[in-house]
Design an enzyme around this catalytic site. Structure first.
Site, PDB file in Angstrom:
ATOM      1  N   CYS A  12      82.174  66.436 152.680  1.00  0.00           N
ATOM      2  CA  CYS A  12      82.076  67.870 152.948  1.00  0.00           C
ATOM      3  C   CYS A  12      80.692  68.184 153.522  1.00  0.00           C
ATOM      4  N   ASP A  16      74.714  70.898 152.016  1.00  0.00           N
ATOM      5  CA  ASP A  16      74.036  69.678 152.437  1.00  0.00           C
ATOM      6  C   ASP A  16      74.010  68.569 151.388  1.00  0.00           C
ATOM      7  N   PRO A 200      60.107  80.888 136.735  1.00  0.00           N
ATOM      8  CA  PRO A 200      59.713  82.211 136.241  1.00  0.00           C
ATOM      9  C   PRO A 200      60.883  82.931 135.564  1.00  0.00           C
ATOM     10  N   ASP A 220      53.079  76.156 141.002  1.00  0.00           N
ATOM     11  CA  ASP A 220      53.546  74.825 140.585  1.00  0.00           C
ATOM     12  C   ASP A 220      52.469  73.747 140.670  1.00  0.00           C
ATOM     13  N   PHE A 605      76.764  79.032 151.931  1.00  0.00           N
ATOM     14  CA  PHE A 605      75.684  78.090 152.180  1.00  0.00           C
ATOM     15  C   PHE A 605      74.701  78.758 153.131  1.00  0.00           C
ATOM     16  N   GLN A 606      73.503  79.021 152.634  1.00  0.00           N
ATOM     17  CA  GLN A 606      72.407  79.568 153.430  1.00  0.00           C
ATOM     18  C   GLN A 606      72.848  80.804 154.217  1.00  0.00           C
TER      19      GLN A 606
HETATM   20  N1  LIG Z   1      63.583  82.489 155.798  1.00  0.00           N
HETATM   21  C1  LIG Z   1      64.094  81.419 155.207  1.00  0.00           C
HETATM   22  N2  LIG Z   1      64.296  80.302 155.921  1.00  0.00           N
HETATM   23  C2  LIG Z   1      64.853  79.212 155.352  1.00  0.00           C
HETATM   24  C3  LIG Z   1      65.191  79.197 153.971  1.00  0.00           C
HETATM   25  C4  LIG Z   1      64.940  80.386 153.217  1.00  0.00           C
HETATM   26  O1  LIG Z   1      65.204  80.456 152.013  1.00  0.00           O
HETATM   27  N3  LIG Z   1      64.400  81.459 153.872  1.00  0.00           N
HETATM   28  N4  LIG Z   1      65.738  78.074 153.424  1.00  0.00           N
HETATM   29  C5  LIG Z   1      65.505  76.795 154.067  1.00  0.00           C
HETATM   30  C6  LIG Z   1      66.429  75.780 153.562  1.00  0.00           C
HETATM   31  S1  LIG Z   1      66.294  75.377 151.917  1.00  0.00           S
HETATM   32  C7  LIG Z   1      67.330  75.136 154.353  1.00  0.00           C
HETATM   33  S2  LIG Z   1      68.246  73.843 153.726  1.00  0.00           S
HETATM   34  C8  LIG Z   1      67.511  75.512 155.767  1.00  0.00           C
HETATM   35  C9  LIG Z   1      68.967  75.565 156.157  1.00  0.00           C
HETATM   36  O2  LIG Z   1      69.102  75.736 157.499  1.00  0.00           O
HETATM   37  P1  LIG Z   1      70.492  75.367 158.185  1.00  0.00           P
HETATM   38  O3  LIG Z   1      70.947  74.049 157.716  1.00  0.00           O
HETATM   39  O4  LIG Z   1      70.304  75.562 159.612  1.00  0.00           O
HETATM   40  O5  LIG Z   1      71.480  76.395 157.498  1.00  0.00           O
HETATM   41  P2  LIG Z   1      72.535  77.502 157.856  1.00  0.00           P
HETATM   42  O6  LIG Z   1      71.942  78.818 157.704  1.00  0.00           O
HETATM   43  O7  LIG Z   1      73.700  77.172 157.012  1.00  0.00           O
HETATM   44  O8  LIG Z   1      72.929  77.349 159.394  1.00  0.00           O
HETATM   45  C10 LIG Z   1      73.825  76.389 159.797  1.00  0.00           C
HETATM   46  C11 LIG Z   1      74.634  76.899 160.979  1.00  0.00           C
HETATM   47  O9  LIG Z   1      75.446  75.807 161.394  1.00  0.00           O
HETATM   48  C12 LIG Z   1      76.762  76.233 161.661  1.00  0.00           C
HETATM   49  N5  LIG Z   1      77.643  75.082 161.416  1.00  0.00           N
HETATM   50  C13 LIG Z   1      78.221  74.702 160.261  1.00  0.00           C
HETATM   51  N6  LIG Z   1      78.927  73.566 160.430  1.00  0.00           N
HETATM   52  C14 LIG Z   1      78.778  73.206 161.729  1.00  0.00           C
HETATM   53  C15 LIG Z   1      79.251  72.106 162.515  1.00  0.00           C
HETATM   54  O10 LIG Z   1      79.933  71.227 162.007  1.00  0.00           O
HETATM   55  N7  LIG Z   1      78.887  72.067 163.824  1.00  0.00           N
HETATM   56  C16 LIG Z   1      78.096  73.028 164.383  1.00  0.00           C
HETATM   57  N8  LIG Z   1      77.752  72.911 165.649  1.00  0.00           N
HETATM   58  N9  LIG Z   1      77.630  74.072 163.671  1.00  0.00           N
HETATM   59  C17 LIG Z   1      77.962  74.156 162.368  1.00  0.00           C
HETATM   60  C18 LIG Z   1      76.976  77.385 160.710  1.00  0.00           C
HETATM   61  O11 LIG Z   1      77.953  78.268 161.260  1.00  0.00           O
HETATM   62  C19 LIG Z   1      75.586  78.017 160.582  1.00  0.00           C
HETATM   63  O12 LIG Z   1      75.421  79.092 161.463  1.00  0.00           O
HETATM   64  O13 LIG Z   1      66.934  76.782 156.009  1.00  0.00           O
HETATM   65  C20 LIG Z   1      65.587  76.874 155.592  1.00  0.00           C
HETATM   66  N10 LIG Z   1      65.073  78.112 156.096  1.00  0.00           N
HETATM   67  N1  LIG Z   2      76.157  77.729 146.588  1.00  0.00           N
HETATM   68  C1  LIG Z   2      75.081  77.250 147.210  1.00  0.00           C
HETATM   69  N2  LIG Z   2      74.485  76.132 146.773  1.00  0.00           N
HETATM   70  C2  LIG Z   2      73.397  75.635 147.408  1.00  0.00           C
HETATM   71  C3  LIG Z   2      72.884  76.240 148.572  1.00  0.00           C
HETATM   72  C4  LIG Z   2      73.511  77.446 149.018  1.00  0.00           C
HETATM   73  O1  LIG Z   2      73.091  78.072 150.005  1.00  0.00           O
HETATM   74  N3  LIG Z   2      74.598  77.909 148.318  1.00  0.00           N
HETATM   75  N4  LIG Z   2      71.809  75.687 149.229  1.00  0.00           N
HETATM   76  C5  LIG Z   2      71.469  74.310 148.937  1.00  0.00           C
HETATM   77  C6  LIG Z   2      70.100  74.068 149.390  1.00  0.00           C
HETATM   78  S1  LIG Z   2      69.865  73.716 151.046  1.00  0.00           S
HETATM   79  C7  LIG Z   2      69.060  74.114 148.577  1.00  0.00           C
HETATM   80  S2  LIG Z   2      67.509  73.834 149.210  1.00  0.00           S
HETATM   81  C8  LIG Z   2      69.241  74.318 147.159  1.00  0.00           C
HETATM   82  C9  LIG Z   2      68.266  75.301 146.591  1.00  0.00           C
HETATM   83  O2  LIG Z   2      68.639  75.589 145.276  1.00  0.00           O
HETATM   84  P1  LIG Z   2      67.604  75.515 144.106  1.00  0.00           P
HETATM   85  O3  LIG Z   2      66.817  74.272 144.208  1.00  0.00           O
HETATM   86  O4  LIG Z   2      68.316  75.731 142.841  1.00  0.00           O
HETATM   87  O5  LIG Z   2      66.630  76.721 144.519  1.00  0.00           O
HETATM   88  P2  LIG Z   2      66.832  78.303 144.467  1.00  0.00           P
HETATM   89  O6  LIG Z   2      68.241  78.639 144.124  1.00  0.00           O
HETATM   90  O7  LIG Z   2      66.265  78.878 145.687  1.00  0.00           O
HETATM   91  O8  LIG Z   2      65.865  78.761 143.309  1.00  0.00           O
HETATM   92  C10 LIG Z   2      65.883  78.081 142.083  1.00  0.00           C
HETATM   93  C11 LIG Z   2      64.972  78.710 141.084  1.00  0.00           C
HETATM   94  O9  LIG Z   2      63.628  78.723 141.511  1.00  0.00           O
HETATM   95  C12 LIG Z   2      62.980  79.754 140.788  1.00  0.00           C
HETATM   96  N5  LIG Z   2      61.671  80.027 141.376  1.00  0.00           N
HETATM   97  C13 LIG Z   2      61.324  81.007 142.249  1.00  0.00           C
HETATM   98  N6  LIG Z   2      60.019  80.882 142.581  1.00  0.00           N
HETATM   99  C14 LIG Z   2      59.529  79.820 141.909  1.00  0.00           C
HETATM  100  C15 LIG Z   2      58.256  79.169 141.862  1.00  0.00           C
HETATM  101  O10 LIG Z   2      57.294  79.539 142.529  1.00  0.00           O
HETATM  102  N7  LIG Z   2      58.141  78.063 141.071  1.00  0.00           N
HETATM  103  C16 LIG Z   2      59.185  77.605 140.327  1.00  0.00           C
HETATM  104  N8  LIG Z   2      58.974  76.496 139.585  1.00  0.00           N
HETATM  105  N9  LIG Z   2      60.384  78.206 140.334  1.00  0.00           N
HETATM  106  C17 LIG Z   2      60.570  79.273 141.142  1.00  0.00           C
HETATM  107  C18 LIG Z   2      63.989  80.882 140.822  1.00  0.00           C
HETATM  108  O11 LIG Z   2      63.793  81.762 139.739  1.00  0.00           O
HETATM  109  C19 LIG Z   2      65.325  80.139 140.731  1.00  0.00           C
HETATM  110  O12 LIG Z   2      65.865  80.163 139.450  1.00  0.00           O
HETATM  111  O13 LIG Z   2      70.534  74.801 146.873  1.00  0.00           O
HETATM  112  C20 LIG Z   2      71.556  74.054 147.444  1.00  0.00           C
HETATM  113  N10 LIG Z   2      72.782  74.529 146.896  1.00  0.00           N
HETATM  114  S1  SF4 Z   3      79.999  72.959 149.605  1.00  0.00           S
HETATM  115 FE1  SF4 Z   3      78.519  71.445 148.838  1.00  0.00          FE
HETATM  116  S2  SF4 Z   3      78.817  71.342 146.588  1.00  0.00           S
HETATM  117 FE2  SF4 Z   3      80.623  72.373 147.532  1.00  0.00          FE
HETATM  118  S3  SF4 Z   3      82.127  70.752 147.855  1.00  0.00           S
HETATM  119 FE3  SF4 Z   3      80.996  70.959 149.783  1.00  0.00          FE
HETATM  120  S4  SF4 Z   3      79.287  69.484 149.630  1.00  0.00           S
HETATM  121 FE4  SF4 Z   3      80.121  69.767 147.548  1.00  0.00          FE
HETATM  122 MO   LIG Z   4      67.633  73.574 151.437  1.00  0.00          MO
END
Ligand SMILES: Nc1nc2c(c(=O)[nH]1)N[C@H]1C(S)=C(S)[C@@H](COP(=O)(O)OP(=O)(O)OC[C@H]3O[C@@H](n4cnc5c(=O)[nH]c(N)nc54)[C@H](O)[C@@H]3O)O[C@H]1N2
Ligand SMILES: Nc1nc2c(c(=O)[nH]1)N[C@H]1C(S)=C(S)[C@@H](COP(=O)(O)OP(=O)(O)OC[C@H]3O[C@@H](n4cnc5c(=O)[nH]c(N)nc54)[C@H](O)[C@@H]3O)O[C@H]1N2
Ligand code: SF4
Ligand SMILES: [Mo]
Length: 736
Positions: A12, A16, A200, A220, A605-606
């Site tokens: 899936c 990610d 927090p 942190d 997701f995001q």
């Molecule tokens: N401001 C801000 N920026 C962030 C974050 C934040 O908390 N705040 N979080 C960061 C984090 S943790 C992450 S992981 C990144 C995530 O950044 P991205 O991985 O770029 O996450 P998405 O927002 O899901 O954007 C993915 C896009 O890909 C498209 N897509 C999905 N599947 C496919 C496919 O199979 N093919 C193609 N061509 N497109 C597809 C979806 O429609 C979606 O628009 O962003 C980071 N950037």
């Molecule tokens: N359903 C769903 N699942 C996902 C995603 C999604 O978009 N949707 N995204 C995936 C991705 S790419 C990522 S990166 C992960 C992110 O997922 P997590 O790693 O769980 O991160 P967050 O959900 O952003 O925040 C987690 C915690 O960080 C705490 N926090 C905020 N600020 C701070 C700080 O300064 N220090 C510390 N120690 N804690 C703090 C918040 O209170 C919160 O409880 O989730 C993944 N899983």
């Molecule tokens: S969205 Fe993420 S946690 Fe949910 S089934 Fe797909 S890979 Fe697994």
């Molecule tokens: Mo992420």
């Protein structure tokens, strides 16, 4: 005629973490996504995964290439063929390269969801001469990988199956958020492993933890320095390992002495005894892990915080041991993307033009080149592009170059599987940069705000429509099978195909000899003498047997061959070689709250899926979390609407009063836009509720070494407002 249902194995890509599932297709259409038939994997599925048929068969799915006809961003299109779109893209890209040089091309991509790029993007860019590749992984795991390499030359994975103690810095896996990690933590706890949470908020993981340290957001690194103070003072480190395998322990000790517990308690807001108890619990466990977390990827002391995790792992003897963190190395039977990318083809002078190389080099080519020889010595290949994140340009520098031409113009952007506008800091600057492009190509499955800004929108395929073998981008070395269940729309392409077709049009055909995804998979498997068909017929998963303490024969992949507590690479690049704590921008009289982005929403997701009805129904509006005391002070009730404002911008969200919040802190969700407002709101409401509007990319908000922005505790204030009618007349979109 009876319906014919076929079942395939899939990885899936809706989020990610890449769960292994099964896909059912009935009469050529994906009909169901279900759990894996291996009992070991069956629990790794969430309701986003089971919603895949709703996503992949959605009426709004892009199916035909589109060419812009109106003003950029006006969302007016003409349908054209894939072949014509590719011809025109190649021609226009060539014009940009001829006029401004190859470095004027930037690529922004995620890779998680497009999955089958096989590093053909880097290969193309390296042959063309552009180092300016950026990605969401600059803020998530890719940057962690690059920074981990500074200390011990690889990015380890926690041995959840055998560990006795799990430390979660914010990281909060749940049933519907990174489900496999959630399940791994649950199993470890059932065996008796301890869990320490630093958050927090009282998060889901904090509720069930053995110790919960409610630190102030963004502190942190100070917390880790406090742990080290206890561990070093009390002799709770592995002295033999430190003596034999680490460099810079005495300098580290001196640095740590600058952080007595009184100081750490004052910075973090956590009482001294709890800090000491947690440090002891971690250090004394027989096998302990600090799993990767995005929280320390996104704050001003990010490099130090990530390095401090590495240092804690090393000096407590948890590196490459059972129950600790394993340095996996490349899978010898599968050619890694690091190699397919042809990074050796990019000249030193073009590498040095990579945006970020001079001021924020930690994940750029500048650091990668310093680790090259050691990486080759230990891991057999010089470019370890782990999690795709070890030779990236800096996103902030790229958007500056796009909008102002400083230090040189960037004039073409290809964005694939990445909602660029909403996915970095300072959305205003990103918009300005995109408006200033001569060519934008978006490879997407839905019409996102970013795609609306493009000249060409190319429809992508999805995971049920393509074959793949995933290797976790070399973070892990397990190989997992993903099979095509149905055909993609006829005019859709994989990202692999897109880059191959572009390369053929731009004179690089000899370097792109593979005609299909199956061809490149055969090539990648050739070292183990198998084809994709052989692999798929034999297994759905395969891992090399783990080996421990491999450093005993090969050393670590750092310049000294040891764990560099004192980093020679940082020192060489002119940075502090020892970890430190730097206070981020702090709440003040004008902006009294500490705002953090994140707490991922289960149904999305995001920035994705706001248009998928079954998922959106679970979370219809963006929620701002607030402590009851703060709500009372602001005279706010549950479900009131507020404007949240930082010095950079304003967004609108709905109040959710939660006693689990920390006082003085506000949570804003990531990535909101309103697909339903398309045609009424500019860019489908991308500026109404998106956290990137609030986040700053000014120097005071950037980590020095990597240049990542501060998302954890920046100053903000709130004012009551009314619910925006996003499908009505234009809602004030709060420009800078
Ligand atoms: N401001 C801000 N920026 C962030 C974050 C934040 O908390 N705040 N979080 C960061 C984090 S943790 C992450 S992981 C990144 C995530 O950044 P991205 O991985 O770029 O996450 P998405 O927002 O899901 O954007 C993915 C896009 O890909 C498209 N897509 C999905 N599947 C496919 C496919 O199979 N093919 C193609 N061509 N497109 C597809 C979806 O429609 C979606 O628009 O962003 C980071 N950037
Ligand atoms: N359903 C769903 N699942 C996902 C995603 C999604 O978009 N949707 N995204 C995936 C991705 S790419 C990522 S990166 C992960 C992110 O997922 P997590 O790693 O769980 O991160 P967050 O959900 O952003 O925040 C987690 C915690 O960080 C705490 N926090 C905020 N600020 C701070 C700080 O300064 N220090 C510390 N120690 N804690 C703090 C918040 O209170 C919160 O409880 O989730 C993944 N899983
Ligand atoms: S969205 Fe993420 S946690 Fe949910 S089934 Fe797909 S890979 Fe697994
Ligand atoms: Mo992420």
């Amino acid at each position: 005629m009876a319906a014919k249902t076929e079942t395939k194995y899939s990885v899936c890509t809706i989020c990610d973490i890449g769960c292994q599932l099964r896909t059912e297709a009935t009469n050529g259409k994906v009909s169901r996504v279900i759990a894996h038939d291996s009992p070991m994997l069956a629990k790794n599925i969430c309701y986003k995964g089971t919603a895949a048929p709703h996503i992949h068969n959605h009426a709004d799915r892009l199916r035909v290439p589109l060419k812009r006809v109106g003003e950029r961003g006006a969302d007016s299109w003409q349908e054209i063929s894939y072949e014509q779109a590719m011809d025109e893209i190649a021609e226009r890209l060539q014009r940009v390269v001829d006029q401004y040089g190859p470095e004027a091309l930037a690529v922004s991509t995620s890779g998680w969801n497009t999955q089958t790029t096989h590093s053909m993007d880097r290969r193309f860019m390296n042959l063309l001469g552009s180092p300016n590749w950026i990605s969401g992984v600059a803020l998530c795991a890719g940057n962690t990988a690059a920074v981990n390499r500074l200390t011990y030359g690889w990015f380890p994975q926690p041995d959840f199956a055998n560990t006795q103690c799990i430390v979660l810095f914010g990281h909060n896996p749940r049933k519907h958020s990174w489900t496999p990690i959630y399940n791994a933590i649950r199993s470890a706890k059932a065996r008796g492993a301890k869990v320490i949470v630093l958050d927090p908020r009282v998060s889901d993981q904090a509720e069930g933890a053995d110790l919960h340290l409610r630190l102030r957001a963004g502190t942190d690194a100070a917390m880790c320095l406090g742990w080290l103070k206890v561990i070093i003072d009390e002799g709770l480190y592995n002295k033999a390992f430190v003596k034999k395998w680490c460099v810079g322990f005495e300098q580290l000790r001196e640095r740590v002495n600058e952080y007595p517990l009184e100081r750490v308690a004052e910075i973090t807001g956590v009482e001294q005894k709890l800090i000491a108890d947690a440090a002891r619990m971690y250090a004394k466990a027989d096998g302990a892990v600090i799993p990767w977390t995005p929280i320390t990827d996104q704050q001003v002391s990010s490099t130090s915080a990530i390095r401090l995790h590495s240092i804690l792992r090393a000096i407590t003897g948890n590196l490459d041991v059972v129950g600790g963190e394993i340095l996996g190395g490349f899978n010898p039977g599968y050619i890694p993307e690091s190699e397919l990318g042809l990074h050796e083809q990019l000249s030193d002078s073009q590498k040095a033009k990579q945006l970020g190389y001079d001021d924020h080099p930690a994940f750029t080519y500048r650091a990668a080149e310093k680790l090259k020889e050691a990486t080759e010595r230990v891991w057999g290949f010089p470019y370890a592009d782990l999690v795709m994140g070890c030779q990236m340009a800096n996103p902030t520098n790229v958007f500056r170059a796009m909008s102002s031409g400083d230090p040189y113009p960037v004039k073409a952007l290809i964005t694939l599987g990445n909602n660029t506008l909403l996915s970095y800091a300072n959305q205003h600057q990103i918009l300005q940069g995109l408006m200033n492009q001569e060519l934008i190509v978006a490879h997407e499955i839905f019409m996102t705000p970013t795609a609306m800004l493009a000249d060409y929108v190319l429809p992508g395929d999805v995971f049920t429509e393509r074959n793949h073998i995933a290797d976790g981008w070399s973070w892990g070395n397990r190989l997992t099978l993903s099979q095509k269940a149905v055909e993609p729309p006829p005019q859709a392409s994989s990202t692999f195909q897109f880059w191959t077709d572009l390369a053929h049009r731009m004179g690089f055909a000899e370097y792109f000899p593979w005609n299909s995804i199956e061809d490149i998979l055969d090539h990648r498997l050739s070292r183990s003498g198998r084809s994709f068909a052989d692999f798929a017929a034999a297994t759905f998963m395969e891992s090399p047997p783990p080996k421990f303490r491999k450093y005993r024969s090969r050393g670590f992949a750092t310049p000294s061959g040891k764990v560099e507590l004192y980093s020679s690479v940082l020192e060489d690049m002119g940075f502090d070689p020892l970890p430190y704590y730097r206070e981020g921008p702090t709440p003040n009289a004008e902006y009294p709250y500490a705002v953090f982005t994140g707490v991922r929403e289960d149904p999305f997701f995001q920035t994705g899926q706001r248009n998928i009805e079954v998922l959106r129904a679970r979370c219809p509006t963006p929620k701002l979390f607030l402590h009851p005391t703060d709500a009372q002070r602001e005279a706010l009730q549950e479900d009131d609407w507020v404007i949240l404002e930082s010095a950079t911008g304003k967004v609108t969200a709905q109040v959710s009063i939660q006693s689990s919040m920390k006082e003085g802190h506000i949570r804003v969700p990531h990535g909101w836009w309103y697909p339903e407002s398309r045609g009424q709101q500019s860019l489908a409401g991308a500026f109404i509720s998106s956290d990137a509007v609030l986040c700053s990319d000014e120097d005071a908000h950037l980590d020095h070494e990597q240049g990542v922005p501060h998302f954890k505790g920046f100053p903000g204030r709130i004012v009551k407002t009314t619910q925006p009618d996003i499908t009505g007349p234009a809602v004030q979109s709060h420009p800078a």
